[in-house]
Design a protein around this motif. Sequence first.
Motif, short mmCIF file in Angstrom:
data_model
loop_
_atom_site.label_atom_id
_atom_site.label_comp_id
_atom_site.label_asym_id
_atom_site.label_seq_id
_atom_site.Cartn_x
_atom_site.Cartn_y
_atom_site.Cartn_z
N TRP A 99 18.95 -13.61 30.53
CA TRP A 99 17.81 -14.19 29.80
C TRP A 99 17.87 -15.71 29.89
O TRP A 99 16.86 -16.38 30.13
N HIS A 100 19.06 -16.27 29.72
CA HIS A 100 19.22 -17.72 29.84
C HIS A 100 18.92 -18.19 31.27
O HIS A 100 18.32 -19.25 31.45
N LEU A 135 14.75 -20.85 35.03
CA LEU A 135 13.79 -20.63 36.12
C LEU A 135 12.36 -20.91 35.67
O LEU A 135 11.56 -21.50 36.41
N ILE A 136 12.01 -20.48 34.46
CA ILE A 136 10.67 -20.73 33.94
C ILE A 136 10.40 -22.23 33.88
O ILE A 136 9.36 -22.73 34.34
N ASP A 137 11.34 -22.98 33.31
CA ASP A 137 11.13 -24.43 33.16
C ASP A 137 11.11 -25.13 34.51
O ASP A 137 10.44 -26.17 34.65
N LEU A 138 11.78 -24.58 35.48
CA LEU A 138 11.81 -25.20 36.81
C LEU A 138 10.64 -24.75 37.68
O LEU A 138 10.57 -25.12 38.86
N GLY A 139 9.73 -23.96 37.12
CA GLY A 139 8.54 -23.55 37.85
C GLY A 139 8.77 -22.46 38.87
O GLY A 139 7.94 -22.27 39.77
N ARG A 140 9.82 -21.69 38.72
CA ARG A 140 10.15 -20.63 39.68
C ARG A 140 9.80 -19.28 39.07
O ARG A 140 10.66 -18.46 38.74
N ALA A 141 8.51 -19.04 38.91
CA ALA A 141 8.01 -17.90 38.16
C ALA A 141 8.40 -16.57 38.79
O ALA A 141 8.79 -15.64 38.08
N ASP A 142 8.26 -16.44 40.08
CA ASP A 142 8.56 -15.16 40.73
C ASP A 142 10.02 -14.77 40.54
O ASP A 142 10.34 -13.60 40.29
N LEU A 199 11.10 -13.06 26.22
CA LEU A 199 10.92 -13.54 27.59
C LEU A 199 9.49 -13.31 28.08
O LEU A 199 8.89 -14.19 28.70
N LEU A 200 8.92 -12.15 27.77
CA LEU A 200 7.52 -11.91 28.13
C LEU A 200 6.61 -12.94 27.47
O LEU A 200 5.67 -13.45 28.09
N ALA A 201 6.87 -13.24 26.21
CA ALA A 201 6.05 -14.23 25.51
C ALA A 201 6.17 -15.60 26.18
O ALA A 201 5.16 -16.30 26.37
N ARG A 202 7.36 -15.97 26.57
CA ARG A 202 7.56 -17.26 27.23
C ARG A 202 6.85 -17.30 28.58
O ARG A 202 6.33 -18.35 28.98
N PHE A 203 6.87 -16.19 29.29
CA PHE A 203 6.11 -16.15 30.55
C PHE A 203 4.65 -16.48 30.29
O PHE A 203 4.05 -17.34 30.94
N GLU A 204 4.07 -15.80 29.32
CA GLU A 204 2.64 -16.00 29.05
C GLU A 204 2.36 -17.41 28.56
O GLU A 204 1.36 -18.03 28.95
N LEU A 205 3.23 -17.94 27.70
CA LEU A 205 3.03 -19.29 27.19
C LEU A 205 3.14 -20.33 28.30
O LEU A 205 2.56 -21.41 28.21
N ALA A 206 3.87 -19.99 29.36
CA ALA A 206 3.99 -20.88 30.51
C ALA A 206 2.91 -20.62 31.55
O ALA A 206 2.93 -21.23 32.62
N LEU A 234 11.01 -19.94 20.64
CA LEU A 234 9.82 -19.12 20.89
C LEU A 234 8.75 -19.37 19.84
O LEU A 234 7.57 -19.53 20.17
N PHE A 235 9.14 -19.38 18.57
CA PHE A 235 8.16 -19.55 17.49
C PHE A 235 7.54 -20.94 17.54
O PHE A 235 6.36 -21.12 17.23
N GLU A 236 8.33 -21.93 17.94
CA GLU A 236 7.79 -23.28 18.09
C GLU A 236 6.82 -23.35 19.27
O GLU A 236 5.80 -24.06 19.21
N GLN A 237 7.13 -22.62 20.34
CA GLN A 237 6.21 -22.59 21.48
C GLN A 237 4.89 -21.92 21.11
O GLN A 237 3.82 -22.35 21.54
#
Length: 444
Positions: A232-233, A238-245, A272-279, A389-392
């Motif tokens: 998960w970490h 990867l999400i923050d670095l723009g490597r979505a796939d 993690l699913l929520a973070r994907f969508e928020l990104a 997550l809640f802050e995002q």
Amino acid sequence: MSFTDSLGNPVTVGDATSLPAIDAFVEGFISCEARAVDALAAAGDASPMVQAYCATLHLFAESGDARANAGPFLERALEGAARATPREQRYIEAIAAWSAGDIARAVALHQEQAREHPRDLASLKLGQYHCFNTGDCPGMLRLALAALPAAADVPYLHGMAAFGYEQCHLLREAEASARRAITLRRKEPWAHHALGHVMLTEGRLNEGLAVMRALSDTWVGLNSFMVTHNWWHVALFLIDLGRADEALAIYDREVWGVVKDYSQDQIGAVSLLARFELAGIPVGDRWQDVANHLARRLADHVLPFLDLQYLYGLARAGRDEADLLLRNIEAFAPAAPPSTRAAWQRVCVPAAHGLLAHARGDFAAAIDGLGQALPQLARIGGSHAQRDLFEQVYLDALVRLGTAASLAEAQGILQQQLNGQPESLRLRRQAAAVYARLGLPAFN
């Protein structure tokens, strides 16, 4: 004839045949390895600590029936406590307090144990678990530091200290302790986890990703929480670095599907699913499979931190059970055990309303509910990275509401986050969009 566990603590057993079950729990628990559950194979053993450890394992299921499942083992442990050592009696009493919902009492007993028997690291780790779940980060660190003079040879204790330091924002000390643990034993996943936290907090995203991936070959034989959470970490980097796939592939391969019925695996998937969508990363139909498991959690109420994520996952999947869970939370909160009642009432209830509102597009209500909860959010437990997550979600509601006031607040939050994480392409994109709506140029 006297016996000791693998850390040198005297144990009350009939004969040596009980020792493998005791050591399986102690060693497995402090190393986050799946072999801790091997103690259940000795459930018929009358030794009080075997029974207490079996009760502990059942309570760790974090399910609505966990207390009932733990009950017979706890009863047998209490029945045998009179012939146990004071250390064992204190541990059994702490498990009884946990089962009864008296977390403050349980923590006090674990703290006393750390002072009197600093090599009882299973007790110490369980005490840290309770402190973590109630937002007592100094308590986590205090437990670890009490044991260090007597147990500095145990790598896992340095990992426990590292996470305590990190949650107290003592990042230099956290990194030093984590690296000390890894020097003593490369396969120390809790220390890897603490190091990942440090690097995420400090915005060392590329370095954090490289370190976690370099250590990932050791994430074998672990309990499902530890292995899925460390991956998960990796996905967060990867999400923050723009490597979505790559991040989605990690979710599919390493985060969801190890033990789908376990609470921690479920909330890892939700967050993690929520973070994907928020990104801005589409997740397809992935919510549906997770929601099928969350729908069984409507009456659990083990920890407010868990219930909030169950609720959001159900709501994002469009499931009507989200409304029932919200009503159940509202009904449970006033009757929650005294140790956690304030967290349920003052944090969980308004946050639950805010999360449900966000999932359904009512951004003003989301801001109101989450805005009430965020200043006290640490009281429901979870790490800084998890509570983010809640802050995002709150930030997303500010942006999507789109008023001058909400965008101004969003700008302040985003720019501060970007200042701390200049490598984050996610934050850079989000900040640029907000600046455009405010009629300002993007700032790097």
